[in-house]
Write an enzyme that holds these catalytic residues in place. Structure first.
Site, mmCIF file in Angstrom:
data_model
loop_
_atom_site.group_PDB
_atom_site.id
_atom_site.type_symbol
_atom_site.label_atom_id
_atom_site.label_comp_id
_atom_site.label_asym_id
_atom_site.label_seq_id
_atom_site.Cartn_x
_atom_site.Cartn_y
_atom_site.Cartn_z
ATOM 1 N N SER A 25 0.809 -1.233 0.000
ATOM 2 C CA SER A 25 0.000 0.000 0.000
ATOM 3 C C SER A 25 0.836 1.274 0.000
ATOM 4 O O SER A 25 1.782 1.419 0.767
ATOM 5 C CB SER A 25 -0.914 0.014 1.228
ATOM 6 O OG SER A 25 -1.646 1.233 1.233
ATOM 7 N N SER A 27 -0.823 4.110 0.560
ATOM 8 C CA SER A 27 -1.669 5.055 1.307
ATOM 9 C C SER A 27 -0.903 5.803 2.401
ATOM 10 O O SER A 27 -1.076 7.019 2.544
ATOM 11 C CB SER A 27 -2.876 4.331 1.919
ATOM 12 O OG SER A 27 -3.777 3.984 0.900
ATOM 13 N N LYS A 76 -13.709 -4.950 2.216
ATOM 14 C CA LYS A 76 -14.716 -3.905 1.986
ATOM 15 C C LYS A 76 -16.142 -4.363 2.273
ATOM 16 O O LYS A 76 -16.933 -3.604 2.828
ATOM 17 C CB LYS A 76 -14.609 -3.389 0.556
ATOM 18 C CG LYS A 76 -13.403 -2.492 0.391
ATOM 19 C CD LYS A 76 -13.296 -1.938 -0.987
ATOM 20 C CE LYS A 76 -12.033 -1.092 -1.083
ATOM 21 N NZ LYS A 76 -11.674 -0.760 -2.440
ATOM 22 N N ASP A 109 -14.227 5.805 -2.656
ATOM 23 C CA ASP A 109 -13.719 5.203 -3.901
ATOM 24 C C ASP A 109 -14.502 5.730 -5.102
ATOM 25 O O ASP A 109 -13.937 5.993 -6.165
ATOM 26 C CB ASP A 109 -13.912 3.677 -3.880
ATOM 27 C CG ASP A 109 -12.847 2.966 -3.061
ATOM 28 O OD1 ASP A 109 -11.765 3.544 -2.845
ATOM 29 O OD2 ASP A 109 -13.107 1.822 -2.648
ATOM 30 N N GLY A 133 -16.343 -8.071 -6.744
ATOM 31 C CA GLY A 133 -16.224 -7.841 -5.305
ATOM 32 C C GLY A 133 -16.777 -6.474 -4.929
ATOM 33 O O GLY A 133 -17.541 -5.858 -5.675
ATOM 34 N N GLY A 134 -16.377 -6.001 -3.770
ATOM 35 C CA GLY A 134 -16.874 -4.717 -3.271
ATOM 36 C C GLY A 134 -16.473 -3.550 -4.162
ATOM 37 O O GLY A 134 -17.273 -2.635 -4.400
ATOM 38 N N GLU A 158 -20.993 -17.538 -9.937
ATOM 39 C CA GLU A 158 -22.003 -17.348 -8.873
ATOM 40 C C GLU A 158 -21.844 -15.966 -8.220
ATOM 41 O O GLU A 158 -22.827 -15.299 -7.908
ATOM 42 C CB GLU A 158 -21.869 -18.408 -7.770
ATOM 43 C CG GLU A 158 -22.089 -19.844 -8.215
ATOM 44 C CD GLU A 158 -20.926 -20.378 -9.048
ATOM 45 O OE1 GLU A 158 -19.755 -20.192 -8.650
ATOM 46 O OE2 GLU A 158 -21.190 -20.966 -10.118
ATOM 47 N N TYR A 216 -2.258 -0.588 -8.371
ATOM 48 C CA TYR A 216 -1.109 0.235 -8.761
ATOM 49 C C TYR A 216 0.155 -0.444 -8.260
ATOM 50 O O TYR A 216 0.087 -1.371 -7.445
ATOM 51 C CB TYR A 216 -1.234 1.658 -8.169
ATOM 52 C CG TYR A 216 -1.362 1.646 -6.666
ATOM 53 C CD1 TYR A 216 -2.611 1.678 -6.058
ATOM 54 C CD2 TYR A 216 -0.237 1.550 -5.844
ATOM 55 C CE1 TYR A 216 -2.738 1.630 -4.685
ATOM 56 C CE2 TYR A 216 -0.354 1.505 -4.467
ATOM 57 C CZ TYR A 216 -1.608 1.543 -3.894
ATOM 58 O OH TYR A 216 -1.733 1.479 -2.520
HETATM 59 P P1 ATR Z 1 -12.776 -6.018 -3.203
HETATM 60 O O1 ATR Z 1 -13.766 -5.881 -2.121
HETATM 61 O O2 ATR Z 1 -11.644 -5.033 -3.099
HETATM 62 O O3 ATR Z 1 -13.392 -5.958 -4.566
HETATM 63 P P2 ATR Z 1 -12.837 -8.867 -3.048
HETATM 64 O O4 ATR Z 1 -14.231 -8.760 -2.539
HETATM 65 O O5 ATR Z 1 -11.889 -9.825 -2.398
HETATM 66 O O6 ATR Z 1 -12.106 -7.475 -3.027
HETATM 67 O O7 ATR Z 1 -12.962 -9.215 -4.625
HETATM 68 C C1 ATR Z 1 -11.880 -9.618 -5.363
HETATM 69 C C2 ATR Z 1 -12.267 -9.824 -6.824
HETATM 70 O O8 ATR Z 1 -11.083 -10.197 -7.539
HETATM 71 C C3 ATR Z 1 -13.264 -10.930 -7.065
HETATM 72 O O9 ATR Z 1 -14.056 -10.608 -8.195
HETATM 73 C C4 ATR Z 1 -12.352 -12.129 -7.379
HETATM 74 O O10 ATR Z 1 -12.953 -13.140 -8.173
HETATM 75 P P3 ATR Z 1 -13.751 -14.367 -7.486
HETATM 76 O O11 ATR Z 1 -15.110 -13.830 -7.140
HETATM 77 O O12 ATR Z 1 -13.788 -15.416 -8.531
HETATM 78 O O13 ATR Z 1 -12.947 -14.765 -6.261
HETATM 79 C C5 ATR Z 1 -11.312 -11.439 -8.202
HETATM 80 N N1 ATR Z 1 -10.034 -12.162 -8.282
HETATM 81 C C6 ATR Z 1 -9.113 -12.323 -7.309
HETATM 82 N N2 ATR Z 1 -8.039 -12.996 -7.787
HETATM 83 C C7 ATR Z 1 -8.281 -13.260 -9.094
HETATM 84 C C8 ATR Z 1 -7.558 -13.901 -10.142
HETATM 85 N N3 ATR Z 1 -6.341 -14.438 -9.950
HETATM 86 N N4 ATR Z 1 -8.132 -13.982 -11.372
HETATM 87 C C9 ATR Z 1 -9.360 -13.451 -11.591
HETATM 88 N N5 ATR Z 1 -10.096 -12.815 -10.654
HETATM 89 C C10 ATR Z 1 -9.568 -12.726 -9.420
#
Ligand code: ATR
Length: 273
Positions: A25, A27, A76, A109, A133-134, A158, A216
């Site tokens: 990070s 930040s 998140k 964000d 994800g979030g 899903e 980043y």
């Molecule tokens: P955030 O809240 O920051 O979005 P998160 O809820 O952990 O973080 O979501 C991560 C996202 O990255 C999800 O869409 C995840 O896909 P899955 O739902 O299949 O887990 C995706 N992701 C993480 N690693 C990945 C990878 N190597 N290839 C493709 N998608 C990935």
């Protein structure tokens, strides 16, 4: 000075970014640059909080006197449930900024993302969004508000379906990451943090499309490297990082941070296009 801490060993400070992994990070650098003009008493650090330890970690940091935290991957969505989201956070369905005293939370964000797109794209068309994800939830809502048509691709179908159900507006889930006709290809996944490639069909992308990775680093992510090789314009997550950080500080402290000082603090780390 140590760059990051485990939450049980958190030092005395006012603010932190929490997530897992957290060592990447930037930040603390930008917040420290902004806070140096807002009063030397505020320290901002990075703290690792594993996904299932958010509740005790928030409690512990509050006890230590922390005023607020920024929340990043993968916390998140849990942060939304464990805090009291304001109108903005409710509108975008996710939080990245919590005030620990009263556990209210907001989403900066979305605003930071909008800031970062200013002047880059003339008019909304359709966007291919990777991830469900979030971060994806909040940014899809921004895109929908701004008139984009959205296609969502997610590794796990899903989760993509549950995001669609949650969004409550017209977006489509796609099985293949096909950017045909997209003006924006947005990577919200954490694949870049793992150095993993994403199955985008780059050969179908328009050369005028913008490939945008919300992550980043000192080098372009695999996603951005692939996009560049295909001749696309690229953008990493630094401008959004600065936008959301400035908005978090405004929300916590009522100050208008110096965004130029924040950007300057990262200049030596950024790769050049
Ligand atoms: P955030 O809240 O920051 O979005 P998160 O809820 O952990 O973080 O979501 C991560 C996202 O990255 C999800 O869409 C995840 O896909 P899955 O739902 O299949 O887990 C995706 N992701 C993480 N690693 C990945 C990878 N190597 N290839 C493709 N998608 C990935």
């Amino acid at each position: 000075m140590k760059a990051w801490y485990e939450w049980r060993e958190a030092p005395s400070a006012s603010f932190a970014v929490i997530g897992d992994p957290i060592e990447h990070s930037w930040s603390p650098l930008i917040h420290t640059a902004a806070l140096s003009t807002a009063g030397p008493e505020h320290r901002y650090v990075a703290i690792r909080v594993p996904k299932d330890e958010l509740a005790p970690a928030l409690y512990h940091l509050t006890e230590l006197g922390y005023l607020g935290v920024n929340v990043t991957v993968p916390l998140k969505e849990s942060a939304y449930r464990l805090s009291d989201p304001d109108d903005v956070a409710q509108r975008y369905g996710t939080v990245n900024t919590i005030r620990l005293g009263d556990r209210t939370s907001t989403n900066t964000d979305a605003g930071g993302f909008r800031d970062s797109l200013q002047g880059l794209i003339e008019s909304p068309s359709h966007a291919l969004v990777l991830g469900a994800g979030g971060t994806s939830k909040a940014l899809c809502r921004v895109l929908a508000e701004d008139g984009w048509r959205i296609l969502i691709w997610n590794r796990t179908r899903e989760r993509g379906e549950s995001l669609l159900a949650d969004l409550g507006f017209q977006a489509r889930l796609v099985d293949s990451a096909d950017p045909t006709g997209a003006g924006l290809i947005l990577n919200t996944t954490s694949a870049s943090l793992q150095g993993a490639a994403l199955p985008v069909l780059w050969e179908r992308a328009s050369h005028t499309a913008l490939a945008y990775d919300v992550s980043y680093g000192v080098e372009p992510s695999r996603f951005l490297q692939d996009a560049r090789r295909s001749g696309l314009n690229v953008l990493d997550g630094v401008d959004m990082l600065i936008g959301q950080a400035a908005r978090s500080l405004s929300w916590w402290l009522g100050i208008e941070p110096d965004r130029k000082a924040m950007a300057d603090a990262l200049e030596h780390l950024r790769w050049k296009p």
